[in-house]
Design an enzyme around this catalytic site. Structure first.
Site, PDB file in Angstrom:
ATOM      1  N   GLY A  10       0.844  -1.202   0.000  1.00 38.06           N
ATOM      2  CA  GLY A  10       0.000   0.000   0.000  1.00 38.06           C
ATOM      3  C   GLY A  10       0.875   1.246   0.000  1.00 38.06           C
ATOM      4  N   VAL A  91      -2.969  -0.969   3.356  1.00 40.96           N
ATOM      5  CA  VAL A  91      -3.943  -0.783   2.278  1.00 40.96           C
ATOM      6  C   VAL A  91      -5.194  -0.084   2.811  1.00 40.96           C
ATOM      7  CG1 VAL A  91      -3.075  -2.807   1.047  1.00 40.96           C
ATOM      8  CG2 VAL A  91      -5.001  -3.063   2.617  1.00 40.96           C
ATOM      9  N   GLU A 162      -1.568   3.978  12.715  1.00 41.38           N
ATOM     10  CA  GLU A 162      -0.885   5.227  12.382  1.00 41.38           C
ATOM     11  C   GLU A 162      -1.741   6.418  12.815  1.00 41.38           C
ATOM     12  OE1 GLU A 162       2.255   5.815  11.353  1.00 41.38           O
ATOM     13  OE2 GLU A 162       1.469   7.761  11.953  1.00 41.38           O
ATOM     14  N   LYS A 221      -7.047   2.978  18.143  1.00 36.32           N
ATOM     15  CA  LYS A 221      -7.046   3.819  16.939  1.00 36.32           C
ATOM     16  C   LYS A 221      -8.457   4.335  16.639  1.00 36.32           C
ATOM     17  CE  LYS A 221      -6.088   5.857  13.262  1.00 36.32           C
ATOM     18  NZ  LYS A 221      -5.347   7.110  13.218  1.00 36.32           N
ATOM     19  N   CYS A 277     -10.737   9.426   7.177  1.00 39.86           N
ATOM     20  CA  CYS A 277     -10.709   8.611   8.397  1.00 39.86           C
ATOM     21  C   CYS A 277     -11.902   8.786   9.328  1.00 39.86           C
ATOM     22  CB  CYS A 277      -9.430   8.911   9.171  1.00 39.86           C
ATOM     23  SG  CYS A 277      -7.978   8.307   8.302  1.00 39.86           S
TER      24      CYS A 277
HETATM   25  P1  NAD Z   1      -4.835   4.972   0.231  1.00 37.25           P
HETATM   26  O1  NAD Z   1      -6.081   4.614  -0.480  1.00 37.25           O
HETATM   27  O2  NAD Z   1      -4.189   6.299   0.002  1.00 37.25           O
HETATM   28  O3  NAD Z   1      -3.715   3.857  -0.061  1.00 37.25           O
HETATM   29  C1  NAD Z   1      -3.942   2.498  -0.029  1.00 37.25           C
HETATM   30  C2  NAD Z   1      -3.171   1.840  -1.171  1.00 37.25           C
HETATM   31  O4  NAD Z   1      -3.257   0.423  -1.026  1.00 37.25           O
HETATM   32  C3  NAD Z   1      -3.718   2.156  -2.562  1.00 37.25           C
HETATM   33  O5  NAD Z   1      -2.713   2.780  -3.325  1.00 37.25           O
HETATM   34  C4  NAD Z   1      -4.130   0.793  -3.132  1.00 37.25           C
HETATM   35  O6  NAD Z   1      -3.859   0.658  -4.514  1.00 37.25           O
HETATM   36  C5  NAD Z   1      -3.243  -0.155  -2.330  1.00 37.25           C
HETATM   37  N1  NAD Z   1      -3.745  -1.525  -2.281  1.00 37.25           N
HETATM   38  C6  NAD Z   1      -4.984  -1.971  -1.958  1.00 37.25           C
HETATM   39  N2  NAD Z   1      -5.027  -3.306  -1.976  1.00 37.25           N
HETATM   40  C7  NAD Z   1      -3.804  -3.745  -2.327  1.00 37.25           C
HETATM   41  C8  NAD Z   1      -3.216  -5.030  -2.496  1.00 37.25           C
HETATM   42  N3  NAD Z   1      -3.927  -6.142  -2.297  1.00 37.25           N
HETATM   43  N4  NAD Z   1      -1.925  -5.104  -2.858  1.00 37.25           N
HETATM   44  C9  NAD Z   1      -1.201  -3.981  -3.050  1.00 37.25           C
HETATM   45  N5  NAD Z   1      -1.683  -2.743  -2.891  1.00 37.25           N
HETATM   46  C10 NAD Z   1      -2.975  -2.613  -2.527  1.00 37.25           C
HETATM   47  O7  NAD Z   1      -5.162   4.787   1.788  1.00 37.25           O
HETATM   48  P2  NAD Z   1      -4.465   5.537   3.033  1.00 37.25           P
HETATM   49  O8  NAD Z   1      -5.063   6.872   3.226  1.00 37.25           O
HETATM   50  O9  NAD Z   1      -2.988   5.414   2.924  1.00 37.25           O
HETATM   51  O10 NAD Z   1      -5.001   4.633   4.231  1.00 37.25           O
HETATM   52  C11 NAD Z   1      -4.506   3.331   4.439  1.00 37.25           C
HETATM   53  C12 NAD Z   1      -4.965   2.855   5.809  1.00 37.25           C
HETATM   54  O11 NAD Z   1      -4.414   3.686   6.822  1.00 37.25           O
HETATM   55  C13 NAD Z   1      -6.477   2.890   6.023  1.00 37.25           C
HETATM   56  O12 NAD Z   1      -6.846   1.801   6.828  1.00 37.25           O
HETATM   57  C14 NAD Z   1      -6.688   4.180   6.778  1.00 37.25           C
HETATM   58  O13 NAD Z   1      -7.825   4.132   7.603  1.00 37.25           O
HETATM   59  C15 NAD Z   1      -5.442   4.253   7.635  1.00 37.25           C
HETATM   60  N6  NAD Z   1      -5.038   5.599   8.032  1.00 37.25           N
HETATM   61  C16 NAD Z   1      -5.094   6.632   7.148  1.00 37.25           C
HETATM   62  C17 NAD Z   1      -4.659   7.908   7.531  1.00 37.25           C
HETATM   63  C18 NAD Z   1      -4.707   9.068   6.578  1.00 37.25           C
HETATM   64  O14 NAD Z   1      -4.471  10.174   7.025  1.00 37.25           O
HETATM   65  N7  NAD Z   1      -4.974   8.890   5.315  1.00 37.25           N
HETATM   66  C19 NAD Z   1      -4.152   8.107   8.817  1.00 37.25           C
HETATM   67  C20 NAD Z   1      -4.088   7.028   9.684  1.00 37.25           C
HETATM   68  C21 NAD Z   1      -4.532   5.779   9.277  1.00 37.25           C
HETATM   69  C1  UDX Z   2      -7.188  12.383  11.363  1.00 35.24           C
HETATM   70  C2  UDX Z   2      -6.516  12.280  12.744  1.00 35.24           C
HETATM   71  O1  UDX Z   2      -6.232  13.591  13.225  1.00 35.24           O
HETATM   72  C3  UDX Z   2      -5.237  11.477  12.644  1.00 35.24           C
HETATM   73  O2  UDX Z   2      -4.665  11.297  13.933  1.00 35.24           O
HETATM   74  C4  UDX Z   2      -5.568  10.131  12.041  1.00 35.24           C
HETATM   75  O3  UDX Z   2      -4.389   9.363  11.908  1.00 35.24           O
HETATM   76  C5  UDX Z   2      -6.246  10.278  10.706  1.00 35.24           C
HETATM   77  O4  UDX Z   2      -7.423  11.091  10.845  1.00 35.24           O
HETATM   78  P1  UDX Z   2      -6.772  13.837   9.179  1.00 35.24           P
HETATM   79  O5  UDX Z   2      -8.143  13.393   8.808  1.00 35.24           O
HETATM   80  O6  UDX Z   2      -5.673  13.672   8.213  1.00 35.24           O
HETATM   81  O7  UDX Z   2      -6.303  13.094  10.525  1.00 35.24           O
HETATM   82  O8  UDX Z   2      -6.813  15.400   9.566  1.00 35.24           O
HETATM   83  P2  UDX Z   2      -7.346  16.203  10.835  1.00 35.24           P
HETATM   84  O9  UDX Z   2      -6.384  17.282  11.120  1.00 35.24           O
HETATM   85  O10 UDX Z   2      -7.706  15.328  11.958  1.00 35.24           O
HETATM   86  O11 UDX Z   2      -8.654  16.903  10.271  1.00 35.24           O
HETATM   87  C6  UDX Z   2      -9.820  16.168   9.936  1.00 35.24           C
HETATM   88  C7  UDX Z   2     -10.938  17.114   9.555  1.00 35.24           C
HETATM   89  O12 UDX Z   2     -11.397  17.824  10.697  1.00 35.24           O
HETATM   90  C8  UDX Z   2     -10.531  18.164   8.540  1.00 35.24           C
HETATM   91  O13 UDX Z   2     -11.577  18.363   7.622  1.00 35.24           O
HETATM   92  C9  UDX Z   2     -10.315  19.404   9.383  1.00 35.24           C
HETATM   93  O14 UDX Z   2     -10.474  20.584   8.672  1.00 35.24           O
HETATM   94  C10 UDX Z   2     -11.409  19.224  10.425  1.00 35.24           C
HETATM   95  N1  UDX Z   2     -11.149  19.944  11.685  1.00 35.24           N
HETATM   96  C11 UDX Z   2     -10.053  19.655  12.430  1.00 35.24           C
HETATM   97  C12 UDX Z   2     -12.069  20.904  12.134  1.00 35.24           C
HETATM   98  O15 UDX Z   2     -13.069  21.164  11.474  1.00 35.24           O
HETATM   99  N2  UDX Z   2     -11.827  21.534  13.328  1.00 35.24           N
HETATM  100  C13 UDX Z   2     -10.748  21.259  14.096  1.00 35.24           C
HETATM  101  O16 UDX Z   2     -10.608  21.866  15.176  1.00 35.24           O
HETATM  102  C14 UDX Z   2      -9.827  20.289  13.637  1.00 35.24           C
END
Ligand code: NAD
Ligand code: UDX
Length: 463
Positions: A10, A91, A162, A221, A277
Site C-alpha cells: 500500500g 492498504v 498510524e 485507533k 478517516c
Molecule cells: P490509500 O487509499 O491512500 O492507499 C492504499 C493503497 O493500497 C492504494 O494505493 C491501493 O492501490 C493499495 N492496495 C490496496 N489493496 C492492495 C493489495 N492487495 N496489494 C497492493 N496494494 C494494494 O489509503 P491511506 O489513506 O494510505 O489509508 C490506508 C490505511 O491507513 C487505512 O486503513 C486508513 O484508515 C489508515 N489511516 C489513514 C490515515 C490518513 O491520514 N490517510 C491516517 C491514519 C490511518
Molecule cells: C485524522 C486524525 O487527526 C489522525 O490522527 C488520524 O491518523 C487520521 O485522521 P486527518 O483526517 O488527516 O487526521 O486530519 P485532521 O487534522 O484530523 O482533520 C480532519 C478534519 O477535521 C478536517 O476536515 C479538518 O479541517 C477538520 N477539523 C479539524 C475541524 O473542522 N476543526 C478542528 O478543530 C480540527
C-alpha cells in the site's frame, strides 16, 4: 531479532510517508513499498520528485534523500513479500458499499487479499504489522488465514496503527506523540514487539513507544479518531447555538480551551470535518458496537456523524437563504476543495457535499484550490451519483487563478483553510464581484471587520 528488510503493501497517504521516514531514519534497513496501482508507483518513482502522488510539506525532500538508496517503490508485490522480515499492511479499509454492514462496516477485502498473498508467497518466518486502521479483533482473522497455509512458516501479527494527520504527516512521523504497538503476550509476541520497537527507537524517544495487547491497540485507533471527531461535532453544535444567541464560537472555544482538562486543540468550528478517516472509523465503531448489541454505545457515537452532516447541510442552506432564497444560475466561488489545508486529498471533503447541494439548486460553482485538479473535483461529484457526469461538468468550473475564480461571483465560500486565502487582495476581489458581495467563511479565517469595511456581507461559522 534485527529487522533488515521491510515491505509495505500500500503506497498511499499512510504507506508512502511512513516508509519514507523509516527509510530516512534507518539507512541500515531496506524498505520496499509496493502497490497494485501502477500509475501511483510510477508517480512515486518520477524523476522529478515534485511529481510524487501525495502532497505533504517536506515529503519530497525526504523521498529524494532515501529513494534508490534504501527506499524503493514497485509493483512487484510477491518479490517484496518474499524478501522481507517484516511486512506492513497499509492498504485502504473503506466503508463497505455492498452487502451486510453496507454504509457502516469497514470493507476488509483488501486486507484479506494481502493476508492470502503473504500466506501464499512466504517461505520464511515473518512479522506482519497491521498499519491500516482495522476493526478490533481483525488480527484474529489475519492469523487464521496465515496459519492455515500449511507451509510451516511462522507469523507474528502486530497492530501498529498510524496517527499521522494529513498536511502535517512529516512532522507527525518525525515527532509522534506516541507510537502504539500491540502484540501477543507470549514470548514470540514479545520478541516481535521488540523488533518493531527497535525500528522506531532509531528516532522516537523510547518513553513514547507504548506497547499493549493487540485488541487494545486496534481499538485505541478507532477510539482516538472518535474522540477527535467528537470534539469537532461538539464545537460545531455550539456554533449553531452561538449564531442564535449572539455568542461567538471562537470566543467560547478560547474560553473553554484554557481549561487544562479540556485543552485548546481541535476546537475550531468549521463547515464540518472531512477526510478519509473520521467518518469511516466512527461508522465502523458504531457497527462494531451494534454487532455486540451495544445500542446505546452505537447511538452515542453515531450522533457525531449526524451532527457533522447537519453542519455541512446547514452551510449550503444558509448560502441559499442569504442569497434571497435562490442561487439558480448564480456563480458561487469555492476557495478550497481539499478536506483541509496542505494536502491534495479530497476524500469526504465538506466542499463536495456543499457543492452537491448548491448544484441541486442550479448554482454554477467556480472552484479554486491550489492543489486539487478539475478532474478530481468532477470525479468527487460524480462519485456521489446525484446526477450524471455531463450535468456535473456543466455546473462546475475550476480556475488556476483565484481572482478569476471570484470575478463576477455573487458569493465566495471558503471551504478549506489554505493560508494564501487570508493574504489575498480582498478589495480587488470585491471590485470584480456582483453586489451585494457575500462571503461565507466556512473556516473562520478571514477578518470580519476588514471585509465589512470593504463592503462585503460577511458570514462566519458560529458568530
Ligand atoms: P490509500 O487509499 O491512500 O492507499 C492504499 C493503497 O493500497 C492504494 O494505493 C491501493 O492501490 C493499495 N492496495 C490496496 N489493496 C492492495 C493489495 N492487495 N496489494 C497492493 N496494494 C494494494 O489509503 P491511506 O489513506 O494510505 O489509508 C490506508 C490505511 O491507513 C487505512 O486503513 C486508513 O484508515 C489508515 N489511516 C489513514 C490515515 C490518513 O491520514 N490517510 C491516517 C491514519 C490511518
Ligand atoms: C485524522 C486524525 O487527526 C489522525 O490522527 C488520524 O491518523 C487520521 O485522521 P486527518 O483526517 O488527516 O487526521 O486530519 P485532521 O487534522 O484530523 O482533520 C480532519 C478534519 O477535521 C478536517 O476536515 C479538518 O479541517 C477538520 N477539523 C479539524 C475541524 O473542522 N476543526 C478542528 O478543530 C480540527
Amino acid at each position: 531479532m534485527k529487522i533488515t528488510k521491510i515491505c509495505c503493501i500500500g503506497a498511499g497517504y499512510v504507506g508512502g510517508p511512513t516508509m519514507a521516514i523509516i527509510a530516512q531514519k534507518c539507512p541500515q534497513i531496506q524498505v520496499a513499498v509496493v502497490d497494485l496501482n501502477e500509475e501511483r508507483i510510477a508517480a512515486w518513482n518520477d524523476e522529478d520528485v515534485n511529481n510524487i502522488p501525495i502532497y505533504e510539506p517536506g515529503l519530497s525532500e525526504i523521498v529524494q534523500e532515501a529513494r534508490g538508496r534504501n527506499l524503493f517503490f514497485s509493483t512487484e508485490v510477491d518479490a517484496a513479500i518474499d524478501a522481507a522480515d517484516m511486512i506492513f499492511i497499509s492498504v485502504n479499509t473503506p466503508t463497505k458499499t455492498y452487502g451486510k454492514g453496507k454504509g457502516m462496516a469497514a470493507d476488509l477485502k483488501y486486507i484479506e487479499l494481502c493476508a492470502r498473498q503473504i500466506a501464499r508467497v512466504s517461505k520464511s518466518n515473518k512479522i506482519v504489522v497491521e498499519k491500516s486502521t482495522l476493526p478490533v479483533r481483525t488480527a484474529e482473522a489475519i492469523k487464521s488465514i496465515l496459519d492455515n497455509t500449511g507451509n510451516g512458516v511462522q507469523f507474528q501479527i502486530l497492530s501498529n496503527p498510524e496517527f499521522l494527520a494529513e498536511g502535517t504527516a512529516v512532522q507527525d512521523l518525525l515527532a509522534p506523540d506516541r507510537i502504539l504497538i500491540g502484540g501477543d503476550t507470549n514470548e514470540e509476541g514479545q520478541i516481535a514487539i521488540k523488533a518493531l520497537f527497535d525500528v522506531y527507537a532509531n528516532w522516537v524517544p523510547q518513553d513514547k513507544i507504548l506497547t499493549t495487547n493487540v485488541w487494545s491497540s486496534e481499538l485505541s485507533k478507532l477510539t482516538a479518531n472518535a474522540f477527535l471527531a467528537q470534539r469537532i461535532s461538539s464545537i460545531n453544535a455550539m456554533s449553531e447555538l452561538c449564531e442564535k444567541t449572539g455568542a461567538d464560537v471562537n470566543e467560547v472555544a478560547r474560553a473553554i480551551g484554557m481549561d487544562s482538562r479540556i485543552g485548546p486543540k481541535f476546537l475550531k468550528a468549521s463547515v464540518g470535518f472531512g477526510g478519509s478517516c473520521f467518518q469511516k472509523d466512527i461508522l465502523n465503531l458504531v457497527y462494531i458496537a451494534k454487532s455486540y448489541g451495544l445500542n446505546e454505545v452505537a447511538d452515542y457515537w453515531e450522533q457525531v456523524i449526524i451532527m457533522n452532516d447537519h453542519q455541512k447541510r446547514r452551510f449550503s442552506g444558509n448560502i441559499v437563504k442569504t442569497l434571497y432564497n435562490t442561487v439558480s444560475d448564480k456563480k458561487i466561488t469555492f476557495l478550497g476543495w481539499a478536506f483541509k489545508k496542505d494536502t491534495n486529498d479530497t476524500r469526504e471533503s465538506a466542499a463536495i457535499y456543499v457543492a452537491d447541494d448548491l448544484i441541486n439548486e442550479n448554482a454554477k460553482i467556480a472552484v479554486y484550490d491550489p492543489k486539487v485538479s478539475h478532474k478530481k473535483v468532477l470525479a468527487d461529484l460524480d462519485y456521489l451519483q446525484t446526477r450524471d457526469a455531463d450535468e456535473n461538468a456543466e455546473s462546475v468550473l475550476s480556475f488556476e487563478n483565484p481572482y478569476e475564480a471570484c470575478s463576477g461571483a455573487h458569493a465566495v465560500a471558503i471551504l478549506t483553510e489554505w493560508d494564501e486565502f487570508v493574504a489575498y487582495d480582498w478589495q480587488k476581489i470585491y471590485d470584480a464581484m456582483q453586489k451585494p458581495a457575500f462571503v461565507f467563511d466556512g473556516r473562520n479565517i478571514l477578518n470580519a471587520v476588514e471585509l465589512e469595511k470593504i463592503g462585503f456581507v460577511y458570514q462566519a461559522i458560529g458568530s
